[in-house]
Design an enzyme around this catalytic site. Structure first.
Site, PDB file in Angstrom:
ATOM      1  N   GLU A 150     -47.080   6.788 -45.782  1.00  6.95           N
ATOM      2  CA  GLU A 150     -48.724   7.084 -45.771  1.00  6.95           C
ATOM      3  C   GLU A 150     -48.762   7.438 -47.325  1.00  6.95           C
ATOM      4  OE1 GLU A 150     -50.985   8.570 -42.308  1.00  6.95           O
ATOM      5  OE2 GLU A 150     -49.005   9.106 -41.743  1.00  6.95           O
TER       6      GLU A 150
ATOM      7  N   ARG B 237     -35.828  13.200 -36.521  1.00  2.10           N
ATOM      8  CA  ARG B 237     -36.151  13.506 -37.856  1.00  2.10           C
ATOM      9  C   ARG B 237     -35.247  14.570 -38.468  1.00  2.10           C
ATOM     10  NH1 ARG B 237     -41.631  13.906 -38.351  1.00  2.10           N
ATOM     11  NH2 ARG B 237     -41.759  15.310 -40.103  1.00  2.10           N
TER      12      ARG B 237
ATOM     13  N   LYS C  55     -45.844  16.865 -45.032  1.00  3.51           N
ATOM     14  CA  LYS C  55     -46.603  16.895 -46.065  1.00  3.51           C
ATOM     15  C   LYS C  55     -47.947  17.609 -45.994  1.00  3.51           C
ATOM     16  CE  LYS C  55     -46.552  12.417 -45.656  1.00  3.51           C
ATOM     17  NZ  LYS C  55     -46.681  11.128 -46.033  1.00  3.51           N
TER      18      LYS C  55
HETATM   19  P1  ATP Z   1     -44.836  14.410 -42.493  1.00  6.85           P
HETATM   20  O1  ATP Z   1     -44.380  14.773 -40.924  1.00  6.85           O
HETATM   21  O2  ATP Z   1     -43.976  15.032 -43.594  1.00  6.85           O
HETATM   22  O3  ATP Z   1     -46.263  14.561 -42.880  1.00  6.85           O
HETATM   23  P2  ATP Z   1     -45.249  11.804 -41.875  1.00  6.85           P
HETATM   24  O4  ATP Z   1     -44.475  11.381 -40.906  1.00  6.85           O
HETATM   25  O5  ATP Z   1     -46.436  11.805 -41.967  1.00  6.85           O
HETATM   26  O6  ATP Z   1     -44.534  13.075 -42.808  1.00  6.85           O
HETATM   27  P3  ATP Z   1     -45.008   9.120 -43.488  1.00  6.85           P
HETATM   28  O7  ATP Z   1     -45.390   8.724 -44.725  1.00  6.85           O
HETATM   29  O8  ATP Z   1     -45.875   8.597 -42.270  1.00  6.85           O
HETATM   30  O9  ATP Z   1     -44.961  10.707 -43.235  1.00  6.85           O
HETATM   31  O10 ATP Z   1     -43.508   8.919 -43.258  1.00  6.85           O
HETATM   32  C1  ATP Z   1     -42.980   7.675 -43.470  1.00  6.85           C
HETATM   33  C2  ATP Z   1     -41.748   7.305 -42.774  1.00  6.85           C
HETATM   34  O11 ATP Z   1     -40.709   8.503 -42.910  1.00  6.85           O
HETATM   35  C3  ATP Z   1     -41.966   7.345 -41.158  1.00  6.85           C
HETATM   36  O12 ATP Z   1     -41.174   6.274 -40.743  1.00  6.85           O
HETATM   37  C4  ATP Z   1     -41.409   8.684 -40.941  1.00  6.85           C
HETATM   38  O13 ATP Z   1     -40.914   8.583 -39.270  1.00  6.85           O
HETATM   39  C5  ATP Z   1     -40.326   8.907 -41.713  1.00  6.85           C
HETATM   40  N1  ATP Z   1     -40.104  10.403 -41.906  1.00  6.85           N
HETATM   41  C6  ATP Z   1     -40.989  11.348 -41.956  1.00  6.85           C
HETATM   42  N2  ATP Z   1     -40.572  12.618 -41.893  1.00  6.85           N
HETATM   43  C7  ATP Z   1     -39.282  12.560 -41.737  1.00  6.85           C
HETATM   44  C8  ATP Z   1     -38.121  13.374 -41.398  1.00  6.85           C
HETATM   45  N3  ATP Z   1     -38.322  14.812 -41.619  1.00  6.85           N
HETATM   46  N4  ATP Z   1     -36.886  12.959 -41.162  1.00  6.85           N
HETATM   47  C9  ATP Z   1     -36.869  11.708 -41.332  1.00  6.85           C
HETATM   48  N5  ATP Z   1     -37.694  10.532 -41.236  1.00  6.85           N
HETATM   49  C10 ATP Z   1     -39.050  11.175 -41.579  1.00  6.85           C
HETATM   50 MG    MG Z   2     -46.700   9.732 -40.339  1.00  8.19          MG
END
Ligand code: ATP
Ligand code: MG
Length: 565
Positions: free
Chosen positions: A39, A264, A274
């Site tokens: 996102e 994760r 984020k």
């Molecule tokens: P955050 O939790 O930091 O806000 P998010 O999951 O909202 O991150 P996205 O932009 O939706 O951020 O993430 C894109 C991809 O990265 C998704 O498939 C998510 O599962 C993966 N992802 C996010 N954080 C991690 C992490 N700490 N370890 C592994 N994969 C991750």
């Molecule tokens: Mg997300």
């Protein structure tokens, strides 16, 4: 802490096992097609790197395809700046999406049609409950929800209202489109989730075209389907969403990717969210998303990390189904291993004190050979200057040293790296007792480290020739947080309470050897005895600025040694 690593060494991870099986049974005609679906509401962090390395790594191994897709469904939190930074970061990490850069917003028309289809088969309805009321009606983990009073509207009325929503006839929040599933499902995601909401907000790509926007859950799974993704890899928190994704795909009877969840990445002494990172940026506790202390890819890049070191780290931590905390020392170990073989050794004095070699001729300058990298003969050598007056580190001298102090003190002899042995004869102080000059004599026979009589010294110091210095600014970093798990702060504290106020030290009066005069942005060096450094983006011709990427002390290797004992 690191059972992930162990799991990896036992063989291929569970995701690759599933893919092998699918390829055997021909589930997707042996296609492997993954994607990274961020996102665009912040910069990518090292957790995202794990996901990118996994998705792209699989595609490289299986000869498949990899898409980069922005799940840009929330116009109020998204920005073009984030899109651009994400593209740069994914490319820098080395993942190649070829010509497959997509945006969920490109599918808005198709998604709208899918939503109408759900209405037409009686599986979605327009609801007039407010956001608060929807929450109230939803129930809790222990109590079932209640049906919305609008749940039984006719298909025709729903279709009519949905079209009016799209046409802009209602205000924000006045109505939603909801899936008609089961208000008593034990899975809260299945209690008639919202599919579309009204938002009279311009979108960074579609502008004012839409005033209704699809929810993330609806968009994400259908976008994977549209792109014919085979294995939709995501983090564990989406496990509870999978039944909903399956429901949408099944009701619509469209192509069905297989979602697989993995744990994760959690990294010690930092936060990977984020939302929280945005808080640090907005409150100016860091200089920006690319502050070298940030766990963002842009931050690590600026700090001097290489893509290779981050990929190596992601390989080492492996993939598991259970959450764990990885020590940041492992990441530091990976960059050290990389820079050890790739960074040239140079001498920079961070806190200079002058040394005068009284028996060295006043006007003489020698240009001595310095090996660039003892780990890599092909890196060659460069010249360093030697003359009567030099600078050494202030803490490499003590007037009254404790036992086992092998550096310079009155009467003691030390080796100057690549040059001569010197012996301290005298100290000159100012009226405050501050040392301003150290006097020494040198042994002309001791050039290059050996002496004629074969006597040995224990200390080796780095130095720069006073007449040949290049002034530089050096920035030293420590962990941004003082506790290993700022994400789980004790008691009633928050992560903000554990910010390390000493995480940045700026040293403005450092002196480098002439070899560094032409260093360019992004160049990396080992400053002998001081760590690995790279030229920062703030650097100008008149003010060379170096970031310390990492110190030389490998706490990870030490920990491993202790464990294996
Ligand atoms: P955050 O939790 O930091 O806000 P998010 O999951 O909202 O991150 P996205 O932009 O939706 O951020 O993430 C894109 C991809 O990265 C998704 O498939 C998510 O599962 C993966 N992802 C996010 N954080 C991690 C992490 N700490 N370890 C592994 N994969 C991750
Ligand atoms: Mg997300």
């Amino acid at each position: 802490m690191d059972d992930n690593i162990e799991e990896k060494s036992k063989g291929i991870d569970f995701i690759r096992q599933i893919i092998d099986k699918d390829n055997e049974t021909g589930k997707y005609d042996s296609r492997v097609h993954t994607r990274f679906p961020p996102e665009p509401n912040g910069f990518l962090h090292i957790g995202h790197a794990k996901s990118i390395c996994l998705n792209y790594g699989i595609v490289k191994e299986y000869g498949g395809k990899f898409n980069l897709r922005f799940d840009d469904t929330n116009p109020s939190k998204e920005e073009t700046e984030y899109v651009e930074s994400i593209i740069e970061d994914v490319r820098w990490l080395g993942a190649d999406w070829e010509n497959r850069l997509f945006y969920a917003s490109d599918y808005f028309e198709q998604l709208y049609e899918y939503a109408e289809r759900l209405i037409k088969i009686g599986k979605a309805y327009i609801c007039d409950l407010s956001a608060d009321e929807i929450r109230e009606y939803r129930g809790t983990l222990t109590e079932p929800g209640k049906n919305s009073p609008y749940r039984d509207r006719s298909i025709d009325e729903n279709l009519d209202l949905f079209r009016k929503m799209r046409a802009g006839e209602f205000a924000d929040g006045e109505k939603t489109l909801r899936a008609k599933i089961d208000m008593s499902s034990p899975n809260l995601n299945m209690r008639d989730p919202v599919i579309y909401r009204i938002l009279h907000t311009a979108h960074h790509r579609t502008g004012d075209k839409w005033c209704i926007y699809p929810m993330y859950d609806f968009t994400h799974c259908l976008s994977d389907s549209i792109e014919r993704i085979t294995h939709s890899l995501c983090t564990l928190e989406f496990e509870d969403h999978r039944p909903l994704y399956d429901w949408y795909l099944d009701q619509l009877e469209i192509y069905h990717p297989q979602q697989i969840e993995f744990a994760r990445l959690n990294l010690s002494h930092t936060i990977l969210s984020k939302r929280k990172l945005l808080q640090l940026v907005e409150s100016k506790m860091v200089s920006g998303w690319d502050d070298p202390r940030m766990p963002t890819i842009a931050g690590f890049r600026r700090r001097g990390y290489t893509p290779e070191s981050i990929r190596d780290f992601c390989n080492r931590i492996g993939i598991a189904k259970a959450d764990s905390l990885v020590d940041i020392a492992l990441l530091e170990h990976c960059i050290r291993e990389d820079l050890n073989v790739h960074a040239n050794r140079v001498m920079v004095v961070l806190d200079p004190v002058k040394v005068i070699i009284d028996n060295y001729p006043d006007d003489k300058v020698e240009w001595l050979d310095a090996v660039n990298n003892p780990e890599d003969e092909s890196a060659g050598t460069h010249k360093i200057a030697f003359s009567r007056e030099i600078y050494i580190e202030r803490d490499d001298f003590m007037e009254n040293p404790p036992k086992k102090y092998f550096r310079l003190y009155p009467g003691n002899e030390v080796r100057l790296k690549h040059a001569y042995y010197i012996t301290c004869t005298d100290v000159v102080k100012d009226e405050n007792g501050e040392i301003i000059e150290i006097h020494c004599t040198y042994d002309p026979e001791s050039i290059g480290g050996g002496t004629v009589d074969g006597r040995r010294v224990k200390g080796t110091l780095h130095f720069v020739s006073a007449k040949h210095t290049v002034p530089v600014e050096v920035r030293l970093y420590e962990n941004l947080f003082t506790i290993p798990e700022p994400n789980n702060p004790p008691d009633d504290k928050t992560f903000i309470d554990f910010i390390n106020s000493d995480s940045l030290k700026i040293l403005k009066c450092c002196l480098a050897e002439p070899y560094l005069a032409n260093a360019k942005q992004g160049d990396r060096f080992q400053f002998m005895r001081r760590g690995y450094f790279c030229v920062d983006i703030d650097s100008t011709e008149n003010n060379l600025v170096f970031n310390r990427t990492v110190t030389l002390r490998d706490t990870w290797a030490k920990m491993q040694k202790k464990i294996s004992k």
